[in-house]
Design a protein around this motif. Structure first.
Motif, short mmCIF file in Angstrom:
data_model
loop_
_atom_site.label_atom_id
_atom_site.label_comp_id
_atom_site.label_asym_id
_atom_site.label_seq_id
_atom_site.Cartn_x
_atom_site.Cartn_y
_atom_site.Cartn_z
N ARG A 173 0.83 -1.21 0.00
CA ARG A 173 0.00 0.00 0.00
C ARG A 173 0.86 1.26 0.00
NH1 ARG A 173 -1.64 3.04 4.28
NH2 ARG A 173 -1.30 1.40 5.84
N GLU A 177 1.32 4.29 -2.84
CA GLU A 177 1.15 5.71 -2.54
C GLU A 177 2.37 6.52 -2.99
OE1 GLU A 177 0.40 5.98 1.63
OE2 GLU A 177 -1.59 5.04 1.51
N ARG A 178 3.58 5.98 -2.78
CA ARG A 178 4.79 6.72 -3.14
C ARG A 178 4.98 6.82 -4.64
NH1 ARG A 178 4.22 6.57 1.66
NH2 ARG A 178 5.83 7.01 3.23
N THR A 180 2.75 7.68 -6.64
CA THR A 180 2.03 8.88 -7.06
C THR A 180 2.41 10.11 -6.25
OG1 THR A 180 0.18 8.29 -5.59
CG2 THR A 180 0.06 7.53 -7.88
N ARG A 181 2.82 9.89 -4.98
CA ARG A 181 3.19 11.02 -4.11
C ARG A 181 4.51 10.71 -3.39
NH1 ARG A 181 -2.03 10.07 -2.90
NH2 ARG A 181 -1.49 9.30 -0.80
#
Length: 370
Positions: A173, A177-178, A180-181
């Motif tokens: 997870r 996330e990383r 994209t951000r």
């Protein structure tokens, strides 16, 4: 002989029985050494590695994704190099203020368990920061580390398998996330390396799990073993309280006298002396660190000891612990904080030890500030 070890009793009487048999002892199909000199030589010898010559690894299958700790060059070299920037001296210095703040915040109670209330929360907070793991996801990591350590002796249990699945899901997870951000953390740097095809997604997860477990497992037990050694040697505790600048020396003597990792092993890639190709040498770090041929009065805990040659608590050679500098700094901060904030610290009940033979550490350590 080693089946007598339980993880609860003092292992050194058995280590000394092995030492009496010589520096290199045949144990079934394998070999065992208690010699500091021979252990250090084997750990540094490129004719030995952690894999068999067919590429397989002797670890417990399914406990963790296979990381660079379980690889020989060139894969080991490639993956370790990607993780190294997170543990540079500059980075470690940046974390010192955070470690000091966490240590101070954990020392307010009059009575507490030194392991669960102090030794565990500090390194978990630090490694979580380093990896970029949210505070809401860190609570289960102490139990996970203990389960991993126990699995080295017991194999994979349903409890261990479930915890492993949870941690892998967490990392998957966070990796998503990383992508994209991205941020300023290890996960983000490894995601960037994956995008450049410097490692695979599976290698990235394996590296993160290794850093998570190794990043706090050694430190938790270093703090606990150090505190127990000091309270068990009142003169040394008094000396340290009067001279807090001895914190690095206390850490080094703890690592020598009661290393968190007691055992490791290397496999011969070719015939080396008596050791045949693909034969395992079990290196008893706990015994090597008390080798009387190297350390005068080796069984005595002495924070003023001249630490030469260096102990093997962090291994040696190409597999020397990547997080050694971080663990040392955290141990220094934690033990110094105990001496300053709780000079009258005392044990209030019996300690309990971990079940693991490979990892020497406390499960519980009830104490009081006065």
């Amino acid at each position: 002989m080693f089946e007598k070890l339980t993880g609860h009793e003092d292992p050194h009487p058995i280590y000394e029985q092995v030492r009496a048999l010589g520096p290199l002892v045949r144990e079934g199909a394998d070999w065992v050494t208690t010699s500091h000199t021979l252990s250090n030589k084997i750990l540094r010898d490129r004719r030995f590695g952690v894999q068999y010559t067919d590429g397989s690894y002797p670890g417990v299958a399914g406990v963790l994704p296979r990381s660079f700790l379980e690889m020989d060059p060139p894969e080991h070299t490639r993956l370790r190099r990607l993780a190294m920037p997170a543990f540079s001296p500059k980075k470690i210095d940046e974390y010192r203020a955070r470690v000091e703040k966490v240590a101070e915040s954990l020392l307010d109670a009059d009575e507490f368990d030194l392991m669960t209330d102090f030794a565990s929360p500090q390194p978990i907070a630090v490694i979580s920061d380093l990896l970029g793991i949210p505070d809401s996801d860190t609570a289960e990591f102490a139990d996970y580390g203990a389960l991993v350590a126990r699995s080295f002796d017991t194999g994979v249990t349903p409890e261990m398998a479930h915890a492993n699945d949870q941690v892998l899901a967490l990392f998957e997870r966070l990796i998503a996330e990383r992508r994209t951000r991205p941020g300023d953390d290890v996960i983000s740097s490894l995601v960037a390396a994956e995008a450049e095809q410097k490692l695979t997604a599976q290698e990235m997860v394996a590296t993160l799990v290794l850093l998570l477990v190794a990043g706090f497992e050694t430190t938790v037990n270093l703090i606990g073993n150090g505190a127990q050694a000091l309270l068990g040697h009142p003169a040394q505790w008094v000396l340290f309280k009067a001279n807090p600048e001895l914190a690095p020396d206390v850490v080094e003597e703890t690592l020598r006298w009661a290393p968190p990792v007691q055992l490791t092993g290397r496999i011969a890639h070719e015939q080396v002396g008596e050791v045949g190709r693909d034969e395992m040498v079990h290196i008893i770090i706990g015994a090597a660190n008390r080798d009387p041929d190297v350390y005068p009065e080796a069984h005595r805990f002495d924070v003023l000891r001249v630490q030469k040659p260096e102990h093997l608590a962090f291994s040696s050679g190409i597999h020397y612990c990547l997080g050694a500098t971080l663990a040392r700094m955290e141990g220094e901060v934690a033990l110094r904080a105990l001496a300053r904030r709780m000079p009258d610290l005392r044990q209030t009940g019996p300690v309990t030890f971990r079940d693991s033979v490979a990892i020497r550490g406390l499960r519980s350590f009830p104490v009081s500030r006065s």
